[in-house]
Design a protein around this motif. Structure first.
Motif: not given
Lengths: 701, 307
Positions: B28-33, B76-81, B83-85, B91-93
């Motif tokens: 997952d990448y972030s929604r808006e970069g 790297g993909p930041g979607g998880e980082h 995202g909501r926790v 918060r995941p790195a």
């Protein structure tokens, strides 16, 4: 479902996942980057300053430009300009000093970049020197009315003729270059550098019985050109490059009037100086990677040529001596160079890596040999004839090494190196050295990293040709240290600690090398080096950091000589010790407006030489000592977001004890007219103020 | 076993479903970069990236060029980082270049080499730094307008963090002007590696030294054999206790090789200092008082390196 079926399902799962991980097609259509504060226009940070220097100093003026007492104005700064794809950055440094720098780099993203620059580098060696000579281009003249004498104590005009003459030079470096990107694969680069180096250096000028240290003027220019074409693909790279270094010397000879009473006709003497030369080299380099095998291969091949054709001086300019004509009016020297290198690095094993490399260097001096009839120091012809000796050599170096992660916390490495050297016209025609080494890297966790490595090497020779040594006048027992048999043991240990949770880093490193020249009866017989260093760094808070580093280094060696030209009858022990300590802190945002920075360094070097001779009682030279202290304090005050004031204070001292210079006034030695250079005893205080102004937008605006 | 088979089959189907859902594949990448990243990371040290070559929006090859992955090109993909926790959940790195990240040095270097491969990568793999697991980010700082390791005045301090023995040598009384901030390590060394011993910028030690000291290149009519072979046989280029960065004092340095009958083989002792019977073989420039052409002579009568 049996085990085979389970594996099949897992394999299918992996296949299903593979394209999902490998694909990098991300929908970025909504990634507007509207909060990204890209730079537009000019931004800069410039400091105008003034400083006062308390004392003249060659040592502290070297490379800095603060060589004379007095006031200095200065301008430092850096700036940038961006507009769309265009970007320029520039730096100015020490503009008011002889160490000034001005550099500009520019680029159009993805298309081209360029650079242009100027650097001045002052070299200040002695300001305590004085000379009797007047200088004109490539000649040094005695003062009017000079009375020659066989020894310096007869120089009746010396005291009145000495004039202060600094030994110093300035190197001006001009650079310009650029790179053009032709699509995504090809690039072309062209860089030019010109170095102009002129000033005065110390040059010995001798006759048969006496010598003068001359303040020799010199003016060197070196032009360098680097041109390269590169092709880069995902898994391959090829570059073809051409390098030119063209050295020009306005004075390829030095003429000086002899201050001593000399041989008839030898009132003016001449030396050759550095000849003009040209070096060109073509290199083809390439690399190829095999991602599926996690392997990278590199190759490089160079061919070069050095040429030199400066006109030769005559055997002597003494008109009273008849000489044969020179076999050639210029040397017409030509040296061909060949360099080849190849390496393969592979991580084909998941936990391991192997590397193979091979290197070959050849210097092939093709200069023609001729017979020359030397005139000994412009005084009398040598009865014999001499052949010039164009030295050539070939070196090859083979290396094989491997690493393997035995456990997550332990990596083991080992390697073997072999070096072969073939030379001509020297005592040893063929020499080889085998080296084996091992290494352990241990990471027990909690931020610890322990690195241990050690090994041994044996350098052997096929034959040390004593007949050749005798033919060149050497004692046949002499073993020149770079040609001799040598056994070396070496090791290094590093322990570092950088805990993730604590902003502290500690590193302790120690290394040793122990060389034994056990087959050398004369010359260097052993050499040992030990070095220890400790580093501490601590970020106490987000705005406060402190550091400490200290090191100790010692080099010991023993050499044997023979005054009687037979068995060893004297021994010299050299011991160089060096200790250094550096410490400081940096506190930012004291009261939100002040910064305070302090750096202190002390370095002490001591060299001891003991001489034990069969003819005399053991004797120790006075210690050669160097002591440097350096303390710098900077206090910064932020008046506003754009304006900052800096106050600097620097205190530095440098002292040397050097028996080679101590008391060696121009006439201290009967047969040597020196320049009277003295050991360094320098103290300098510099205080300064700087006004710093930030122009344009700031990051984040 | 049947239960295990069902579980594996279910996992397979779930994987296939994830791989095709949502129209966006892979991690997952972030929604808006970058806009997503900057909503939290608005400190000046992060924003300084926009003062560097890495942040040129019209550079099609750069991380912020059109269609590129912006911050996530390197991190790297930041979607998880991003995202909501849940409350209390850490918060995941972000995968790369994060203090709490789990990426290895090799993986992080791979992020850099993904773009810089043709210029740096091939030499890098052949050099010694990857053996020591040196990360690009150990030397380079991306989020700063002027990377210290690319500036002459500040580069040596970066290198000396690891190369402490060399730092010690450069602090000796006679050294190249590193301490004054007027010379950098890359004037001679190629830290990204190549096949030259000790990663030099030219093919040999002498070729490297003669970039600036071309006056010693010759080729001379009368060569001094070790000079044409290797400058470091007599000089310690990082620094020495002795003037001229010599490895040892003359005349003993010269007498390590020269043993001819007469003055080359005589031991010169302290009784020949100025306080005793001063010797021109020992004081001043020692052997160089007469043999001043120690790098070679181009004079027809210069075979003894006196002319």
């Amino acid at each position: 479902m049996n085990n085979t079926q389970s594996k099949l399902l897992l394999a299918l799962g992996a296949i299903a996942l593979a394209p999902a991980i490998g694909a990098q097609e991300v929908d970025t259509s909504d990634w507007a980057c509207e909060y990204c504060p890209f730079q537009q226009g000019h931004e800069g940070d410039y400091e105008v300053g003034a400083s006062s220097v308390s004392d003249d100093s060659a040592y502290f003026g070297n490379a800095t430009g603060y060589d004379e007492e007095g006031a200095y104005g200065n301008l430092d700064g850096e700036g940038s300009y961006a507009s769309g794809a265009y970007r320029m950055v520039w730096t100015v440094e020490d503009l008011g000093l002889d160490s000034r720098v001005a550099e500009l780099e520019g680029s159009h993203a993805g298309k081209f970049d360029y650079n242009i620059g100027f650097r001045q580098l002052p070299y200040r060696q002695f300001i305590t020197t004085s000379s009797i000579f007047a200088e004109a281009a490539d000649a040094l003249f005695l003062p009017n009315g000079w009375v020659r004498a066989p020894t310096t104590d007869g120089f009746t005009q010396l005291g009145s003729s000495l004039v202060s003459r600094n030994i110093e030079s300035d190197r001006n470096i001009y650079t310009i270059g650029g790179r053009y990107l032709a699509g995504s694969r090809f690039s072309f680069s062209l860089d030019y550098r010109r170095q102009e180096n002129d000033g005065t250096k110390i040059q010995g000028g001798s006759t048969f019985t006496n010598a003068s240290l001359l303040p020799m003027p010199f003016e060197y220019v070196t032009d360098e050109v680097d041109f390269a074409v590169r092709y880069g693909a995902d898994n391959a790279f090829v570059a073809l490059s051409w390098y030119l270094s063209d050295f020009q010397n306005d004075n390829t000879a030095l003429f000086w009037e002899q201050p001593f009473t000399g041989a008839p006709g030898a009132d003016t003497l001449a030396q050759a100086q550095a000849p003009e030369s040209r070096f060109q080299q073509v290199t083809l380099a390439g690399g190829y990677s095999l991602p599926e095998l996690r392997t990278v291969m590199n190759l490089s091949a160079s061919m070069g040529q050095i040429t030199q054709d400066t006109e030769l001086l005559p055997y002597t300019i003494n008109p009273n001596l008849a000489t044969d004509p020179l076999p050639r009016s210029s040397l017409d020297a030509e040296v061909d160079t060949t360099n080849f290198a190849a390496s393969i690095t592979s991580r084909i094993f998941r936990k391991g890596r192997i590397k193979f490399s091979y290197r070959y260097d050849k210097r092939d001096n093709k200069t023609t040999q001729d017979t020359w009839n030397r005139v000994i120091v412009d005084t009398f012809p040598d009865a014999g004839e001499e052949l010039n000796v164009p030295y050539s050599f070939e070196r090859s170096y083979l290396s094989l090494s491997g690493d393997y992660d035995l456990f997550d916390m332990l990596r083991v490495s080992a390697g073997y190196d072999r070096r072969d050297v073939d030379r001509d016209f020297q005592e040893v025609a063929s020499q080889s050295e085998d080296t084996g080494w091992g290494r352990l890297r241990i990471r027990p966790g909690s931020g610890f990293d322990i690195d241990l490595r050690g090994g041994a090497s044996k350098r052997d020779v096929d034959n040390y040709d004593e007949a050749f040594a005798i033919a060149t006048g050497q004692n046949p027992l002499m073993r020149k240290y770079h040609l001799a048999y040598r056994y070396r043991e070496f090791g290094e240990a590093t322990v570092s600690w950088s805990p993730a949770a604590t902003p502290i880093s500690v590193s302790l490193t120690g290394l040793f090398a122990d060389d034994e020249y056990t087959r050398s009866e004369l010359g260097l017989t052993d050499a040992d080096e030990v070095s220890v260093a400790l580093d501490l760094g601590w970020s106490v808070t987000e705005s406060t950091s402190v550091y400490l580093n200290t090191a100790y280094d010692t080099l010991e060696s023993t050499q044997l000589g023979s005054e009687s030209f037979a068995e060893p009858d004297w021994r010299a022990d050299n011991e160089d010790e060096f200790t250094t300590i550096g410490a400081g802190f940096n506190i930012r945002e004291i009261g939100e407006r002040f910064d305070l920075q302090l750096d202190y360094m002390r370095s002490e070097g001591t060299s001891k030489i003991n001489l034990d001779s069969a003819a005399d009682a053991p004797a120790q030279f006075p210690d050669l000592e160097t002591t440097l202290d350096y303390l710098r304090v900077r206090l910064g005050f932020r008046q506003s977001e754009r304006i900052e004031w800096n106050l600097y204070a620097l205190y530095q001292t440098f002292e040397t004890e050097d028996w080679a210079l101590e008391g060696v006034t121009p006439d201290a030695l009967p047969l040597l007219l020196s320049l009277g250079a003295t050991p360094y005893d320098e103290e300098q205080v510099i205080v300064g103020i700087g006004f710093r102004y930030q122009m344009g937008a700031k990051s984040g605006e | 076993m049947r239960l295990l088979s069902l579980a594996l089959a279910g996992t397979l189907l779930a994987c296939l479903a994830v791989g095709t859902a949502g129209g966006q594949e892979g991690p997952d990448y972030s929604r808006e970069g970058a806009d997503t990243c900057l909503s939290c990371h608005e400190d000046a040290s992060t924003l300084a990236i926009f003062r560097t070559k890495h942040a040129v929006p019209s550079d099609p090859r750069g991380p912020f060029g059109h269609g590129q992955l912006q911050c996530e090109a390197c991190h790297g993909p930041g979607g998880e980082h991003a995202g909501r926790v849940r409350r209390g959940q850490e918060r995941p790195a972000i995968p790369y270049f994060h203090p709490a990240g789990t990426a290895t040095v090799e993986e992080e270097n791979g992020q850099c080499l993904g773009c810089h491969n043709s210029g740096v990568g091939f030499g890098w793999h052949a050099g010694e730094h990857p053996v020591d697991e040196v990360a690009c980010a150990d030397c380079h700082q991306m989020h700063i307008a002027r990377d210290p390791v690319l500036q002459t005045a500040t580069q040596p301090a970066v290198c000396f963090d690891c190369h402490q023995a060399q730092r010690t040598e450069t602090r000796k009384a006679f050294a190249h002007p590193f301490s004054q901030g007027k010379m950098d390590c890359t004037g001679c060394h190629s830290p990204h590696g190549d096949q030259v011993a000790t990663s030099l910028v030219r093919q040999t030690v002498n070729d490297t030294c003669q970039q600036c000291h071309a006056e010693q290149r010759g080729p001379y009519l009368w060569e001094h054999a070790p000079v044409s072979e290797d400058c470091t046989l007599c000089h310690s280029p990082h620094g020495s206790n002795h003037p001229g960065m010599l490895a040892k004092r003359a005349p003993l340095l010269c007498q390590s090789c020269h043993s001819q009958f007469g003055h080359p083989s005589i031991p010169y002792g302290p009784d020949e200092l100025v306080t005793g019977t001063p010797s021109r073989f020992l004081l001043g420039q020692s052997c160089l008082n007469c043999h001043s052409q120690v790098h070679g002579s181009n004079h027809p009568s210069g075979s003894k390196l006196m002319r």
